[in-house]
Design a protein around this motif. Structure first.
Motif, PDB file in Angstrom:
ATOM      1  N   ALA A 246       0.819  -1.214   0.000  1.00  0.00           N
ATOM      2  CA  ALA A 246       0.000   0.000   0.000  1.00  0.00           C
ATOM      3  C   ALA A 246       0.851   1.261   0.000  1.00  0.00           C
ATOM      4  CB  ALA A 246      -0.963  -0.002   1.195  1.00  0.00           C
ATOM      5  N   GLY A 247       2.094   1.162  -0.489  1.00  0.00           N
ATOM      6  CA  GLY A 247       2.965   2.325  -0.559  1.00  0.00           C
ATOM      7  C   GLY A 247       3.785   2.585   0.683  1.00  0.00           C
ATOM      8  N   GLY A 248       3.713   1.688   1.665  1.00  0.00           N
ATOM      9  CA  GLY A 248       4.467   1.883   2.900  1.00  0.00           C
ATOM     10  C   GLY A 248       5.074   0.584   3.383  1.00  0.00           C
ATOM     11  N   TYR A 249       5.528   0.594   4.649  1.00  0.00           N
ATOM     12  CA  TYR A 249       6.101  -0.614   5.231  1.00  0.00           C
ATOM     13  C   TYR A 249       5.784  -0.673   6.716  1.00  0.00           C
ATOM     14  CZ  TYR A 249       9.881   2.643   6.556  1.00  0.00           C
ATOM     15  OH  TYR A 249      10.592   3.699   7.058  1.00  0.00           O
ATOM     16  N   VAL A 250       5.835  -1.887   7.247  1.00  0.00           N
ATOM     17  CA  VAL A 250       5.670  -2.138   8.679  1.00  0.00           C
ATOM     18  C   VAL A 250       6.841  -3.015   9.108  1.00  0.00           C
ATOM     19  CG1 VAL A 250       4.250  -3.245  10.445  1.00  0.00           C
ATOM     20  CG2 VAL A 250       3.158  -1.944   8.599  1.00  0.00           C
ATOM     21  N   VAL A 251       7.613  -2.509  10.076  1.00  0.00           N
ATOM     22  CA  VAL A 251       8.789  -3.235  10.555  1.00  0.00           C
ATOM     23  C   VAL A 251       8.553  -3.661  11.997  1.00  0.00           C
ATOM     24  CG1 VAL A 251      11.284  -3.160  10.913  1.00  0.00           C
ATOM     25  CG2 VAL A 251      10.255  -1.825   9.068  1.00  0.00           C
TER      26      VAL A 251
END
Length: 371
Positions: A246-251
């Motif tokens: 969705a155009g981002g990231y989760v770390v």
């Protein structure tokens, strides 16, 4: 203070990694930082070591990223021994998820595999078996097992400790007023309280490279790109892998901390966290993981990535003999720090480097282009 052999301008992860590699080769670097080491982008970065996702297609950037990711694993062990610090290196893997129609993940997975990645295409159901918290918007995924992460603030502290123990020196609150030259050769730098003589000067000033007075044309192409991110937490953690979508990231961190990012804004040096930026990051993260909507907003942060026109870093000789650049890494400063440090240290100590693709990173490519 006796004259160092090398002055490194910039005390972030890049400058500290270079100082460590120089010091372990028996050189005497001094690191100049206008604030304190890591006050800028290095302490804010998410710590993603995922070259296959960042660049996708095989090429110089991907090859350099993969080499540097592998160097990170060895560096983590070295820092454990030299500094007694665990920098949080984990080969956790990463996942690319599709949330829109028309995203051809199957073709992208084939291209990644053909390029040497350990990649696997998953349908939506298979993706949720591996990451159960993925939301209904997820239509499929690519799972990459080799990608990794590290904790940038801890990495920075460990590099600084190890470099100092190896013989590097640090000067905080040092504003560089110019690079000194004599004829076609560097002789040191000017700071507020006088001159520091040195045979080599390495500019590792990140987004502020172009603001260092007296640098040649290649340095002027580096510009800041603002990135905003947010920190939250969830126990048990929301995922086991880094997830892009969705155009981002989760770390996800093992203890439940989560970094969500990040915007890409050509905003000059406007260092503000904005409502719009935070809203964008949250919207992207919650589209992939809806459960994050109930997670607390622990903090927000902003940094600047040093971007170059061709999206490759500027690493190598910059003009006058003895002047070196190590900048322009954009979103990959943490990833590429170990490789950059080896390249610069080899060039200074040996007059050449064993790093493949080094010629493609030569800062003088921009000087030639403007001639």
């Amino acid at each position: 203070m006796s004259s160092p052999e090398v002055v490194v301008i910039g005390g972030g992860v890049m400058g500290c990694a270079i100082a460590l590699r120089l010091a372990t080769r028996g050189l005497r670097p001094v690191v100049l930082e206008r604030s304190v080491p890591g006050a800028e982008a290095s302490s804010v970065a998410a710590g993603i070591l995922a070259p296959r996702i960042e660049h996708g297609e095989p090429g110089v950037a991907t090859r350099c990223g993969v080499r540097s990711r592998e160097l990170h694993e060895r560096l983590a062990e070295e820092l454990r021994e030299r500094a007694g610090v665990d920098v949080g290196f984990r080969r956790c893997g990463a996942m690319i998820v599709a949330t829109e129609d028309g995203e051809d993940l199957e073709a992208r997975a084939r291209a990644l595999i053909e390029g040497g990645a350990e990649a696997e295409h998953l349908d939506a159901g298979e993706a949720r078996l591996r990451e159960p918290e993925l939301g209904p918007a997820v239509r499929g995924a690519i799972d990459l097992r080799e990608e990794a992460q590290v904790e940038p603030p801890v990495l920075l502290r460990a590099l600084a400790i190890a470099a100092e123990r190896a013989g590097a020196r640090f000067r905080s609150g040092a504003t560089v007023r110019g690079v000194r030259t004599e004829g076609a050769r560097v002789t040191g730098v000017l700071v507020d309280d006088g001159a520091i003589d040195a045979a080599h000067v390495v500019v590792a000033a990140g987004s502020w490279t172009a603001l260092v007075p007296g640098l040649p044309a290649p340095a002027q192409v580096v510009r800041p790109i603002r990135g905003q991110l947010v920190h939250t937490e969830r126990r048990p953690c929301i995922a086991s892998r880094i997830v892009f979508g969705a155009g981002g990231y989760v770390v996800p961190r093992p203890d439940g901390r989560i970094v969500c990012g990040a915007t890409m804004e050509d905003a000059g040096f406007a260092k503000e966290v904005t409502l719009g930026g935070v809203a964008t990051v949250i919207a992207r993260a919650t589209r992939v993981f809806p459960a994050l909507a109930d997670a607390p907003l622990v903090s927000s942060a902003v940094n600047f990535r040093p971007a170059s026109p061709d999206e490759l870093p500027l690493v190598g000789p910059a003009g006058p003999e003895g002047l070196w650049l190590a900048t322009g890494h954009h979103r990959n400063g943490i990833l590429l720090a170990p490789l950059t440090a080896v390249l610069i240290a080899e060039m200074i100590a040996e007059g050449g480097t064993s790093i493949p693709d080094a010629a493609a990173l030569d800062p003088r490519r921009f000087a030639r282009g403007s001639a």
